[in-house]
Design a protein around this motif. Structure first.
Motif, PDB file in Angstrom:
ATOM      1  N   LEU A  72       0.699  -1.092  -0.029  1.00  0.00           N
ATOM      2  CA  LEU A  72      -0.132   0.123  -0.068  1.00  0.00           C
ATOM      3  C   LEU A  72       0.865   1.340  -0.030  1.00  0.00           C
ATOM      4  CD1 LEU A  72      -2.807  -0.901   2.494  1.00  0.00           C
ATOM      5  CD2 LEU A  72      -3.085  -1.061  -0.043  1.00  0.00           C
ATOM      6  N   VAL A  73       1.979   1.316   0.786  1.00  0.00           N
ATOM      7  CA  VAL A  73       2.903   2.371   0.982  1.00  0.00           C
ATOM      8  C   VAL A  73       3.496   2.558  -0.395  1.00  0.00           C
ATOM      9  CG1 VAL A  73       4.924   3.346   1.897  1.00  0.00           C
ATOM     10  CG2 VAL A  73       3.330   2.255   3.167  1.00  0.00           C
ATOM     11  N   ARG A  74       3.868   1.688  -1.324  1.00  0.00           N
ATOM     12  CA  ARG A  74       4.473   1.555  -2.324  1.00  0.00           C
ATOM     13  C   ARG A  74       3.440   2.075  -3.403  1.00  0.00           C
ATOM     14  NH1 ARG A  74       9.358   1.620  -4.573  1.00  0.00           N
ATOM     15  NH2 ARG A  74       9.516   0.860  -6.606  1.00  0.00           N
ATOM     16  N   ALA A  75       2.257   1.747  -3.198  1.00  0.00           N
ATOM     17  CA  ALA A  75       1.251   2.309  -4.457  1.00  0.00           C
ATOM     18  C   ALA A  75       1.151   3.610  -4.106  1.00  0.00           C
ATOM     19  CB  ALA A  75       0.120   1.414  -4.217  1.00  0.00           C
ATOM     20  N   ARG A  76       0.967   4.115  -2.857  1.00  0.00           N
ATOM     21  CA  ARG A  76       0.810   5.536  -2.636  1.00  0.00           C
ATOM     22  C   ARG A  76       2.098   6.450  -3.127  1.00  0.00           C
ATOM     23  NH1 ARG A  76      -0.380   3.611   3.136  1.00  0.00           N
ATOM     24  NH2 ARG A  76      -2.463   3.175   2.988  1.00  0.00           N
ATOM     25  N   PHE A  77       3.128   5.888  -3.182  1.00  0.00           N
ATOM     26  CA  PHE A  77       4.484   6.710  -3.394  1.00  0.00           C
ATOM     27  C   PHE A  77       4.318   6.660  -4.846  1.00  0.00           C
ATOM     28  CE2 PHE A  77       7.129   5.739   0.439  1.00  0.00           C
ATOM     29  CZ  PHE A  77       6.494   6.565   1.412  1.00  0.00           C
ATOM     30  N   ILE A  78       3.920   5.775  -5.587  1.00  0.00           N
ATOM     31  CA  ILE A  78       3.915   5.803  -7.108  1.00  0.00           C
ATOM     32  C   ILE A  78       2.703   6.578  -7.585  1.00  0.00           C
ATOM     33  CG2 ILE A  78       3.105   4.446  -9.154  1.00  0.00           C
ATOM     34  CD1 ILE A  78       4.485   1.941  -7.676  1.00  0.00           C
ATOM     35  N   TYR A  79       1.661   6.829  -6.757  1.00  0.00           N
ATOM     36  CA  TYR A  79       0.688   7.822  -6.821  1.00  0.00           C
ATOM     37  C   TYR A  79       1.004   9.209  -6.832  1.00  0.00           C
ATOM     38  CZ  TYR A  79      -3.290  11.133  -6.135  1.00  0.00           C
ATOM     39  OH  TYR A  79      -4.135  12.008  -6.382  1.00  0.00           O
ATOM     40  N   PHE A  80       2.049   9.333  -5.679  1.00  0.00           N
ATOM     41  CA  PHE A  80       2.545  10.846  -5.737  1.00  0.00           C
ATOM     42  C   PHE A  80       3.398  11.226  -6.560  1.00  0.00           C
ATOM     43  CE2 PHE A  80       2.369   9.843  -0.570  1.00  0.00           C
ATOM     44  CZ  PHE A  80       1.356  10.119  -0.562  1.00  0.00           C
ATOM     45  N   ALA A  81       4.179  10.275  -6.965  1.00  0.00           N
ATOM     46  CA  ALA A  81       4.983  10.488  -7.883  1.00  0.00           C
ATOM     47  C   ALA A  81       4.278  10.877  -9.445  1.00  0.00           C
ATOM     48  CB  ALA A  81       6.320   9.444  -8.222  1.00  0.00           C
ATOM     49  N   THR A 121       0.245  16.199 -13.266  1.00  0.00           N
ATOM     50  CA  THR A 121      -0.539  17.357 -12.937  1.00  0.00           C
ATOM     51  C   THR A 121       0.282  18.722 -12.488  1.00  0.00           C
ATOM     52  OG1 THR A 121      -0.874  16.806 -10.591  1.00  0.00           O
ATOM     53  CG2 THR A 121      -2.320  15.552 -12.128  1.00  0.00           C
ATOM     54  N   THR A 122      -0.550  19.642 -12.486  1.00  0.00           N
ATOM     55  CA  THR A 122      -0.025  21.070 -11.703  1.00  0.00           C
ATOM     56  C   THR A 122      -0.260  20.997 -10.221  1.00  0.00           C
ATOM     57  OG1 THR A 122      -1.960  22.059 -12.780  1.00  0.00           O
ATOM     58  CG2 THR A 122       0.020  22.002 -14.038  1.00  0.00           C
ATOM     59  N   ARG A 123      -0.970  19.984  -9.492  1.00  0.00           N
ATOM     60  CA  ARG A 123      -1.360  20.236  -8.253  1.00  0.00           C
ATOM     61  C   ARG A 123      -0.060  20.147  -7.336  1.00  0.00           C
ATOM     62  NH1 ARG A 123      -6.226  21.837  -9.296  1.00  0.00           N
ATOM     63  NH2 ARG A 123      -7.374  20.379 -10.552  1.00  0.00           N
ATOM     64  N   SER A 124      -0.381  20.858  -6.246  1.00  0.00           N
ATOM     65  CA  SER A 124       0.712  21.137  -5.320  1.00  0.00           C
ATOM     66  C   SER A 124       0.697  19.764  -4.354  1.00  0.00           C
ATOM     67  CB  SER A 124       0.295  22.376  -4.450  1.00  0.00           C
ATOM     68  OG  SER A 124      -0.727  21.962  -3.578  1.00  0.00           O
ATOM     69  N   ALA A 125       1.902  19.611  -3.604  1.00  0.00           N
ATOM     70  CA  ALA A 125       1.944  18.583  -2.629  1.00  0.00           C
ATOM     71  C   ALA A 125       1.041  18.595  -1.621  1.00  0.00           C
ATOM     72  CB  ALA A 125       3.298  18.619  -1.919  1.00  0.00           C
ATOM     73  N   VAL A 126       0.323  19.617  -1.338  1.00  0.00           N
ATOM     74  CA  VAL A 126      -0.925  19.577  -0.362  1.00  0.00           C
ATOM     75  C   VAL A 126      -2.148  19.267  -0.802  1.00  0.00           C
ATOM     76  CG1 VAL A 126      -2.283  21.411   0.716  1.00  0.00           C
ATOM     77  CG2 VAL A 126       0.409  21.986   0.894  1.00  0.00           C
ATOM     78  N   GLN A 127      -2.453  19.533  -2.309  1.00  0.00           N
ATOM     79  CA  GLN A 127      -3.436  19.025  -2.962  1.00  0.00           C
ATOM     80  C   GLN A 127      -3.374  17.560  -3.040  1.00  0.00           C
ATOM     81  OE1 GLN A 127      -3.105  21.915  -5.972  1.00  0.00           O
ATOM     82  NE2 GLN A 127      -4.915  22.987  -5.518  1.00  0.00           N
ATOM     83  N   ILE A 128      -2.130  17.094  -3.555  1.00  0.00           N
ATOM     84  CA  ILE A 128      -2.040  15.783  -3.807  1.00  0.00           C
ATOM     85  C   ILE A 128      -2.194  14.870  -2.433  1.00  0.00           C
ATOM     86  CG2 ILE A 128      -0.428  13.809  -4.389  1.00  0.00           C
ATOM     87  CD1 ILE A 128       1.028  16.118  -6.069  1.00  0.00           C
ATOM     88  N   GLY A 129      -1.882  15.211  -1.172  1.00  0.00           N
ATOM     89  CA  GLY A 129      -1.770  14.606  -0.048  1.00  0.00           C
ATOM     90  C   GLY A 129      -3.307  14.703   0.191  1.00  0.00           C
ATOM     91  N   ARG A 130      -4.082  15.603   0.110  1.00  0.00           N
ATOM     92  CA  ARG A 130      -5.479  15.770   0.512  1.00  0.00           C
ATOM     93  C   ARG A 130      -6.219  14.737  -0.276  1.00  0.00           C
ATOM     94  NH1 ARG A 130      -6.102  22.187   0.557  1.00  0.00           N
ATOM     95  NH2 ARG A 130      -5.281  22.542   2.583  1.00  0.00           N
ATOM     96  N   SER A 131      -5.706  14.522  -1.588  1.00  0.00           N
ATOM     97  CA  SER A 131      -6.726  13.491  -2.450  1.00  0.00           C
ATOM     98  C   SER A 131      -6.198  12.078  -1.957  1.00  0.00           C
ATOM     99  CB  SER A 131      -6.037  13.674  -3.904  1.00  0.00           C
ATOM    100  OG  SER A 131      -4.836  13.242  -4.113  1.00  0.00           O
ATOM    101  N   MET A 132      -5.351  11.879  -1.218  1.00  0.00           N
ATOM    102  CA  MET A 132      -4.906  10.507  -0.931  1.00  0.00           C
ATOM    103  C   MET A 132      -5.176  10.281   0.887  1.00  0.00           C
ATOM    104  SD  MET A 132      -3.850   7.577  -1.348  1.00  0.00           S
ATOM    105  CE  MET A 132      -3.311   7.634  -3.213  1.00  0.00           C
ATOM    106  N   GLY A 133      -6.405  10.464   0.890  1.00  0.00           N
ATOM    107  CA  GLY A 133      -6.838  10.369   2.352  1.00  0.00           C
ATOM    108  C   GLY A 133      -6.384  11.307   3.434  1.00  0.00           C
ATOM    109  N   ASP A 134      -6.446  12.703   2.923  1.00  0.00           N
ATOM    110  CA  ASP A 134      -6.230  13.657   3.754  1.00  0.00           C
ATOM    111  C   ASP A 134      -4.742  13.744   4.413  1.00  0.00           C
ATOM    112  OD1 ASP A 134      -6.748  16.433   4.566  1.00  0.00           O
ATOM    113  OD2 ASP A 134      -7.744  15.692   6.295  1.00  0.00           O
ATOM    114  N   ARG A 135      -3.655  13.221   3.573  1.00  0.00           N
ATOM    115  CA  ARG A 135      -2.290  13.085   4.161  1.00  0.00           C
ATOM    116  C   ARG A 135      -1.529  14.451   3.957  1.00  0.00           C
ATOM    117  NH1 ARG A 135      -3.779   7.900   3.131  1.00  0.00           N
ATOM    118  NH2 ARG A 135      -2.728   6.481   4.191  1.00  0.00           N
ATOM    119  N   ASP A 136      -0.819  14.553   4.894  1.00  0.00           N
ATOM    120  CA  ASP A 136      -0.027  15.891   5.173  1.00  0.00           C
ATOM    121  C   ASP A 136       1.046  16.158   3.641  1.00  0.00           C
ATOM    122  OD1 ASP A 136       2.755  17.384   6.508  1.00  0.00           O
ATOM    123  OD2 ASP A 136       0.834  18.057   6.852  1.00  0.00           O
TER     124      ASP A 136
END
Length: 89
Positions: A45-54, A60-75
């Protein structure tokens, strides 16, 4: 990640949404979106999340804050840590 995996018809990369990236990663990693957003921290699951982050960061042009929010409200620091850890691999 290949353009055809994201199934985008347009040549404009800015049109890719976080939802499309999430679906592409979910299909490639064979992990449900609900599982990816869950608080569980198993290795797959962690690996899949990290792949999603990358992928979200790259396609996309989204910020790290927006990406984190889309993945279960992560920081945003979780997103940055994921990008850093994937870069090591």
């Amino acid at each position: 990640m290949q353009r055809d995996v994201l199934r985008v018809a347009s040549d404009d990369w800015s049109e890719i949404t976080l939802a499309e990236v999430m679906c592409a990663v979910q299909a490639v990693c064979k992990i449900g979106i609900r599982d990816m957003r869950s608080p569980r921290r198993s290795a797959n699951l962690v690996r899949a999340r990290f792949i999603y982050f990358a992928a979200a960061h790259k396609f996309t042009t989204r910020s790290a804050v927006q990406i984190g929010r889309s993945m279960g409200d992560r920081d945003h620091t979780t997103v940055l840590n994921g990008l850093k850890r994937l870069a090591k691999d």
